[in-house]
Design a protein around this motif. Structure first.
Motif, PDB file in Angstrom:
ATOM      1  N   LEU A  15       0.623  -1.417   0.445  1.00 33.02           N
ATOM      2  CA  LEU A  15       0.177  -0.151   0.121  1.00 33.02           C
ATOM      3  C   LEU A  15       0.713   1.524  -0.463  1.00 33.02           C
ATOM      4  CD1 LEU A  15      -2.523  -0.696   2.724  1.00 33.02           C
ATOM      5  CD2 LEU A  15      -2.922  -1.248   0.171  1.00 33.02           C
ATOM      6  N   GLY A  16       0.264   1.790  -1.209  1.00 30.38           N
ATOM      7  CA  GLY A  16       0.928   3.291  -0.734  1.00 30.38           C
ATOM      8  C   GLY A  16       0.178   4.112   0.337  1.00 30.38           C
ATOM      9  N   ARG A  17       1.402   5.085   0.880  1.00 28.65           N
ATOM     10  CA  ARG A  17       1.021   6.481   1.712  1.00 28.65           C
ATOM     11  C   ARG A  17       0.129   7.404   1.640  1.00 28.65           C
ATOM     12  NH1 ARG A  17      -1.151   8.756   4.870  1.00 28.65           N
ATOM     13  NH2 ARG A  17      -0.953  10.150   6.560  1.00 28.65           N
ATOM     14  N   GLU A  24      -6.132   1.493  -8.214  1.00 30.18           N
ATOM     15  CA  GLU A  24      -6.950   0.649  -8.099  1.00 30.18           C
ATOM     16  C   GLU A  24      -5.953  -1.030  -7.968  1.00 30.18           C
ATOM     17  OE1 GLU A  24     -10.363   0.750 -10.805  1.00 30.18           O
ATOM     18  OE2 GLU A  24     -10.425   2.846 -11.079  1.00 30.18           O
ATOM     19  N   ALA A  25      -5.169  -1.088  -8.378  1.00 27.09           N
ATOM     20  CA  ALA A  25      -5.199  -2.466  -8.296  1.00 27.09           C
ATOM     21  C   ALA A  25      -5.173  -3.135  -6.941  1.00 27.09           C
ATOM     22  CB  ALA A  25      -3.092  -2.631  -9.452  1.00 27.09           C
ATOM     23  N   ALA A  26      -3.732  -1.877  -6.478  1.00 25.21           N
ATOM     24  CA  ALA A  26      -4.072  -2.224  -5.032  1.00 25.21           C
ATOM     25  C   ALA A  26      -5.037  -2.449  -4.115  1.00 25.21           C
ATOM     26  CB  ALA A  26      -2.933  -1.064  -4.345  1.00 25.21           C
ATOM     27  N   SER A  27      -5.473  -1.808  -4.845  1.00 22.49           N
ATOM     28  CA  SER A  27      -7.365  -1.332  -3.751  1.00 22.49           C
ATOM     29  C   SER A  27      -8.017  -3.106  -4.223  1.00 22.49           C
ATOM     30  CB  SER A  27      -8.294  -1.269  -4.341  1.00 22.49           C
ATOM     31  OG  SER A  27      -7.896   0.566  -3.918  1.00 22.49           O
ATOM     32  N   ASN A  28      -7.882  -3.324  -5.468  1.00 26.55           N
ATOM     33  CA  ASN A  28      -8.669  -4.617  -5.527  1.00 26.55           C
ATOM     34  C   ASN A  28      -7.933  -5.928  -5.363  1.00 26.55           C
ATOM     35  OD1 ASN A  28     -10.573  -3.009  -7.557  1.00 26.55           O
ATOM     36  ND2 ASN A  28      -9.346  -3.190  -9.251  1.00 26.55           N
ATOM     37  N   SER A  29      -6.925  -6.237  -5.625  1.00 25.28           N
ATOM     38  CA  SER A  29      -6.463  -7.386  -4.843  1.00 25.28           C
ATOM     39  C   SER A  29      -6.862  -7.453  -2.923  1.00 25.28           C
ATOM     40  CB  SER A  29      -4.652  -7.529  -4.938  1.00 25.28           C
ATOM     41  OG  SER A  29      -3.832  -6.279  -5.096  1.00 25.28           O
TER      42      SER A  29
END
Ligand SMILES: O=C(O)CCC(=O)C(=O)O
Ligand SMILES: [Fe+2]
Length: 435
Positions: A15-17, A24-29
């Motif tokens: 995750l980024g700060r 969206e990629a991080a959120s979806n995973s």
């Protein structure tokens, strides 16, 4: 022939700060892992491996040396490994222990008696937000809910018990701990450190702050993954507007969270070594009649086997923390290397082991997120099973909780999610334990 077994584990998401680093990629995973595995691992720039190592080490010292007085061979082995700063530790007195005890399990020390009974209770130390007037965090809710001030005020005014801990005096040379250490080169020097409690407080308070930030970033990713958009006054949402990453933030604005260190003593080791002799006169699954038992210091006893439920597999390892869902929006967990956590796998209809990643936090959804999403993200049932030979275990759990007076209404439109039909809004405090 070699057989490969695959360990099915949750996804590791970096995750980024802050809001500007949400992808969206991080959120979806993150969302997919929460839905499919019941949990997810996250790495965040604010959570370094060294911080987690220090947390694990110092929480162990706190419980083993100050609370439980563990002095047997196994404990001292652990202690030498853990106590890298050569802290000198004199156990807390009964009086001091009473001074940090919390009847409600919030802001202080308590013992959780779960599946393995009183003998193998879990030692817990909880802190809330550092605040001059902690009652301000919850007063509005209790007033709105019609409570009498005398019923709630003493409990919600409770502060983290640092005053007792910081006033504790480590007595040098009382025989309770080493007074000298072997320096490299074979010399012996008196370099013991007396500052454990102030270092412990600083570390716990700093970690609370870090987790507050990380948990809000996790919630922002969840908002993005869910595609939450600002609603319009007429009802529904405006498809032209961007996602509302900060949907959850205002509901957590008071940062009225709960950070708990938990210590699972080696099976059968907890109460019997305290002060040399443990006197027990309480009921437990192992001691149903509450018979008074005296045990000698250091006496070797067989670890107490848990009572097997009728028809249960006799070889099945003991459950230390019963199956439960967390009372949180999300929970951030640092598990120690010995493992032991298991989550319920809905597909397979069985518990699966959660592998330990020492440089990541484990995230699982709690009941508030389940309510908000009408069950789209379910709160994960989980438990802690006894590890290996019954050795001790430490975990540090951060519960991100909504403000007590936050009104929680299912997010999704009823057309999209019929499961929300039956749900009415409620105040978060309605689900919280009453004082
Ligand atoms: O000790 C653990 O690993 C998990 C603890 C837990 O599930 C809890 O405190 O709610
Ligand atoms: Fe839990």
């Amino acid at each position: 022939m070699l057989r490969f077994t695959s360990v099915r584990r949750g996804t590791l998401v970096k995750l980024g700060r802050g809001i500007e680093n949400i992808t969206e990629a991080a959120s979806n995973s993150l969302l997919e892992s929460l839905q499919h595995h019941g949990y997810c691992y996250v790495q965040h720039p604010f959570i370094q491996r060294s911080v987690l190592d220090q947390l694990q080490r110092d929480c162990r010292i706190f419980f083993e040396q100050y609370i439980l007085h563990l002095q047997d061979a196994q404990a001292s082995g652990n202690l030498r490994r853990n106590n890298k700063h050569n802290y000198h530790c004199t156990p807390l007195s009964e009086y001091e222990l009473e001074g940090i005890r919390s009847p409600s399990g919030f802001r202080g020390y308590y013992r959780y008696v779960g599946a393995s009974g009183l003998d193998d209770a879990i030692d817990c130390f909880s802190i809330g937000r550092e605040d001059e007037d902690p009652a301000a965090l919850r007063r509005d809710y209790y007033q709105k809910a019609g409570w009498e001030e005398s019923e709630y005020l003493p409990m919600i005014s409770r502060r983290n018990p640092w005053d007792v801990l910081l006033n504790h005096v480590n007595v040098m040379g009382d025989g309770a701990g080493p007074t000298s250490v072997h320096m490299s080169g074979g010399t012996t020097g008196h370099v013991l450190n007396n500052n454990f409690m102030s270092d412990f407080r600083d570390m716990m308070v700093a970690y609370y702050e870090l987790c507050s930030i990380v948990s809000l970033d996790v919630m922002r990713h969840i908002s993005c993954g869910l595609g939450i958009r600002p609603s319009i006054p007429q009802g529904g949402y405006d498809p032209c507007m961007d996602y509302d990453y900060d949907f959850f933030t205002p509901f957590h604005s008071r940062k009225d969270f709960d950070l708990q260190a938990k210590y699972y003593p080696r099976l059968g080791a907890a109460t019997r070594v305290r002060q040399g002799v443990a006197v027990q006169n309480a009921q437990s699954p192992q001691n149903p009649d509450g018979v008074r038992v005296l045990r000698r210091k250091g006496a070797k006893t067989t670890p107490l086997a848990p009572e097997a439920a009728p028809g249960a597999d006799a070889a099945a390892p003991a459950v230390r923390l019963d199956t439960h869902k967390d009372l949180s929006t999300i929970t951030l967990l640092s598990q120690d290397a010995v493992g032991g956590l298991e989550v319920w796998d809905e597909e397979k209809q069985q518990f699966t082991t959660v592998p330990v990643l020492e440089d990541a936090l484990l995230v699982n959804a709690g009941v508030f997120l389940e309510k908000w999403t009408g069950g789209l993200i379910g709160a994960t049932p989980h438990r802690v099973r006894n590890v290996r030979d019954g050795s001790s275990r430490c975990s540090i759990v951060f519960f991100a909780l909504p403000n007590h007076d936050a009104k929680i209404e299912p997010l999704l439109q009823q057309d999209d999610n019929p499961a929300t039909d039956a749900e009415d809004g409620f105040l978060a405090g309605d689900l919280m334990p009453t004082p």
